[in-house]
Design a protein around this motif. Structure first.
Motif, PDB file in Angstrom:
ATOM      1  N   GLU A 160       0.908  -1.215   0.079  1.00 20.35           N
ATOM      2  CA  GLU A 160      -0.003   0.095   0.065  1.00 20.35           C
ATOM      3  C   GLU A 160       1.058   1.233  -0.075  1.00 20.35           C
ATOM      4  O   GLU A 160       1.858   1.284   0.591  1.00 20.35           O
ATOM      5  N   GLU A 161       0.494   2.384  -0.763  1.00 18.03           N
ATOM      6  CA  GLU A 161       1.287   3.419  -0.821  1.00 18.03           C
ATOM      7  C   GLU A 161       0.765   4.732  -0.267  1.00 18.03           C
ATOM      8  O   GLU A 161      -0.632   4.751  -0.409  1.00 18.03           O
ATOM      9  N   PHE A 162       1.385   5.524   0.248  1.00 17.83           N
ATOM     10  CA  PHE A 162       1.161   6.697   1.124  1.00 17.83           C
ATOM     11  C   PHE A 162       1.810   7.889   0.604  1.00 17.83           C
ATOM     12  O   PHE A 162       2.772   7.579   0.332  1.00 17.83           O
ATOM     13  N   THR A 163       1.193   8.973   0.753  1.00 13.87           N
ATOM     14  CA  THR A 163       1.912  10.306   0.483  1.00 13.87           C
ATOM     15  C   THR A 163       1.535  11.409   1.649  1.00 13.87           C
ATOM     16  O   THR A 163       0.744  11.766   2.030  1.00 13.87           O
ATOM     17  N   VAL A 164       2.811  11.754   1.861  1.00 10.79           N
ATOM     18  CA  VAL A 164       2.902  12.851   3.079  1.00 10.79           C
ATOM     19  C   VAL A 164       2.238  13.971   2.482  1.00 10.79           C
ATOM     20  O   VAL A 164       3.000  14.634   1.068  1.00 10.79           O
ATOM     21  N   ASP A 165       1.489  15.056   2.872  1.00  8.45           N
ATOM     22  CA  ASP A 165       0.829  16.160   2.325  1.00  8.45           C
ATOM     23  C   ASP A 165       1.509  17.437   2.885  1.00  8.45           C
ATOM     24  O   ASP A 165       1.294  18.476   2.429  1.00  8.45           O
ATOM     25  N   GLU A 166       2.394  17.316   3.993  1.00  7.86           N
ATOM     26  CA  GLU A 166       3.015  18.384   4.727  1.00  7.86           C
ATOM     27  C   GLU A 166       4.462  17.870   5.401  1.00  7.86           C
ATOM     28  O   GLU A 166       4.368  16.877   5.945  1.00  7.86           O
ATOM     29  N   ALA A 167       5.189  18.859   5.293  1.00  4.41           N
ATOM     30  CA  ALA A 167       6.710  18.652   5.769  1.00  4.41           C
ATOM     31  C   ALA A 167       6.418  18.370   7.436  1.00  4.41           C
ATOM     32  O   ALA A 167       5.761  18.944   8.049  1.00  4.41           O
ATOM     33  N   CYS A 168       7.196  17.293   7.959  1.00  5.66           N
ATOM     34  CA  CYS A 168       7.226  16.977   9.223  1.00  5.66           C
ATOM     35  C   CYS A 168       8.413  16.074   9.475  1.00  5.66           C
ATOM     36  O   CYS A 168       9.334  15.841   8.512  1.00  5.66           O
ATOM     37  N   ASP A 169       8.939  15.692  10.764  1.00 11.54           N
ATOM     38  CA  ASP A 169       9.943  14.958  11.314  1.00 11.54           C
ATOM     39  C   ASP A 169       9.526  13.571  11.403  1.00 11.54           C
ATOM     40  O   ASP A 169      10.296  12.474  11.218  1.00 11.54           O
ATOM     41  N   SER A 170       8.306  13.349  11.936  1.00 14.78           N
ATOM     42  CA  SER A 170       7.664  11.977  11.752  1.00 14.78           C
ATOM     43  C   SER A 170       6.300  11.943  11.665  1.00 14.78           C
ATOM     44  O   SER A 170       5.781  13.210  11.976  1.00 14.78           O
ATOM     45  N   TYR A 171       5.708  10.867  11.361  1.00 22.20           N
ATOM     46  CA  TYR A 171       4.029  11.008  11.161  1.00 22.20           C
ATOM     47  C   TYR A 171       3.400   9.673  11.454  1.00 22.20           C
ATOM     48  O   TYR A 171       4.211   8.455  11.341  1.00 22.20           O
TER      49      TYR A 171
END
Length: 537
Positions: free
Chosen positions: A64-75
């Motif tokens: 499964e693929e996911f996309t980060v929508d905003e900069a962060c150091d962990s999520y």
């Protein structure tokens, strides 16, 4: 290094329908482990960037693929139920690369092209991780080369060294401690950034290793073909970025800042940088009563400074006024402990006891610097705080954070210079070249390396065939000649599918032997633009 980003939500990409009976959502957390990173901001902080993609495979190979929508150091992100039981394997930073997964061996396969059109850090970096739980800590797969240009005329960069290219498929495996154990293809010798449209800093992913035969950097600058060539060995590792400097005129010689773990190696005249031991800051410029802190990047083991901003204060060791001490010269004055009532570190035009420093350095790099004058705020430490903190002097009962000393080795003198590739005879790698006789400029079309592309010889007369399947092209040259003599002409069958003008398959071309020496011959097509460098023994 911790990133200065707030955590972000994640947008989930549409995935295949959940597998019946195995559709329990799983919530994961993902962080970037030192020295892994997918983005670098202007202050050299690191973290995830908006648009980063992460693909997670389960033990059965479902993904499964996911996309980060905003900069962060962990999520954190939650699956839709498509993936089932772990252990889980993840990769990020792959862009348009093709992914495969070997569930029997727990390996992710990544197929990368030899040329890119971005050159940004995020597109060069590739990171991977595994977990038996739900927390991923990502690590680098490839090494990163950094180079800058200031000329608006430069449109492409090609870095060449034996076996350096990441093109082809790399198999990413994992060690027991979740580190990376990759199998690198080693099938390519060049990495190219195309479509450069102006000044900037560019990054290339390469296979880690020590390249003892040196390197060549080809630069397309306007209508000119340039190159920078060096026989100096270099090492590229996943622990740090190798900076080749600004390429417009040449590449600087390597400067290394190495952690000092023994007092005995320091000498008058050495150049040093004082850095915080547990933080990624070094002493910067002078303020009113102390010195600022400026960001730096350290190698994974802290043994080297790999990124150093212009604001870092370089200090030259001089003799102190007291036996066994050093002075610390900024270029304009000497550091000294300036007070017995306040935490102050300043400079003065001449040296005295308060500017004479004793050094005590542990084998792990902890450094204690004490001014030997009468002022009692005499311990030089780093104080963590807002605006990166400061470097100043403190009393023995009010010590702050430990510092470290990094000593300079190498030279900032200009290294190999960029020269125009102005003759077919400048090249010496067997292969096929486009040669503009009017401008006396050659451009490699295909270059061949024994053990990778096919080079076949027979005893007696020379019978040689080159073959290269990269980019869907097939190149072939067959030569049956008793001997090649400079100045003579020869008729040679040539096949270059995929190149304009060679749509009809094998064509016979007449070549002039421009040079024959050292087991090679340089052949130039008469009244044409095709050049060959072939082996003659």
């Amino acid at each position: 290094m911790a990133a200065a980003f707030a955590c972000a939500s994640v947008e989930e990409i549409l995935s295949p329908a959940p597998v019946p009976g195995d559709n329990t959502p799983v919530t994961f957390t993902a962080s970037v482990g030192v020295p892994s990173k997918t983005a670098i901001d202007e202050e050299l902080n690191v973290g995830w960037a908006a648009g980063d993609k992460i693909t997670v495979f389960d033990a059965q190979g479902r993904s499964e693929e996911f996309t980060v929508d905003e900069a962060c150091d962990s999520y954190s992100f939650t699956s839709t139920g498509t993936i089932g039981n772990g252990p889980y394997y993840a990769v990020a930073g792959y862009g348009t690369d093709e992914l495969t997964f070997d569930k029997d061996n727990g390996q992710i396969g990544v197929a990368r092209p030899s040329a890119v059109t971005d050159g940004g850090f995020g597109s060069a970096d590739l990171i991977a991780s595994t977990t038996s739980g739900t927390s991923f800590t990502f690590h680098h797969v490839f090494a990163i080369l950094k180079m800058s240009v200031t000329s608006s005329d430069i449109t492409s960069l090609t870095f060449t060294a034996e076996g350096i290219a990441t093109s082809g498929t790399t198999l990413i495996g994992f060690s027991n401690d979740n580190g990376i154990e990759a199998t690198y293809n080693g099938g390519g010798n060049e990495v190219t950034i195309e479509g450069i449209s102006g000044p900037g800093t560019f990054y290339m992913p390469v296979n880690p290793g020590t390249y003892s035969d040196g390197f060549t950097i080809y630069v397309q600058k306007g209508q000119k073909h340039m190159k920078i060539e060096s026989d100096k060995a270099f090492t590229a590792s996943t622990d740090n970025i190798v900076n080749f400097g600004t390429l417009d005129g040449g590449t600087p010689s390597s400067v290394v800042w190495t952690l000092v773990t023994d007092n005995g190696i320091l000498r008058v005249g050495d150049e040093i940088i004082i850095a915080a031991y547990d933080f990624d800051f070094a002493m910067g410029g002078q303020k009113t009563s102390n010195f600022s802190a400026t960001p730096v990047v350290k190698s994974y083991d802290r043994q080297n400074l790999t990124e150093l901003g212009e604001a870092a204060q370089v200090l030259t060791l001089t003799s102190g006024t007291i036996s066994g001490t050093f002075g610390l010269f900024t270029g304009e004055g000497y550091l000294y402990a300036a007070s017995s009532s306040k935490d102050q570190l300043k400079t003065q035009p001449s040296i005295d006891g308060n500017g004479s420093w004793s050094f005590s350095i542990s084998t792990t790099g902890f450094a204690t610097l004490i001014a030997q004058g009468s002022n009692t705020h005499c311990y030089l430490d780093y104080k963590n705080g807002s605006s990166n903190g400061v470097f100043s002097c403190y009393t023995s009962s009010n010590r702050q954070q430990y510092v470290s000393i990094y000593k300079k080795s190498g030279s900032e003198e200009q290294g190999p210079q960029m020269i125009e590739v102005n003759s077919f005879l400048d090249e010496d790698i067997p292969g096929v070249y486009s040669y503009d006789a009017a401008q006396n400029i050659s451009t490699p079309l295909f270059q061949y390396f024994e053990g990778r592309d096919q080079i076949v010889r027979v005893e007696g007369s020379l019978s040689q065939r080159f073959q290269n399947l990269s980019s869907g092209h097939l190149a072939g040259i067959t030569v049956n000649l008793p001997e090649i003599v400079a100045g003579n002409t020869y008729t040679i069958p040539v096949m270059l599918y995929g190149l304009q003008g060679f749509e009809d398959g094998i064509q016979e071309k007449i070549f002039l032997a421009k040079k024959a020496q050292g087991g090679k011959a340089w052949l130039q097509e008469e009244n044409g633009t095709l050049g060959l460098i072939i082996l003659t023994r």
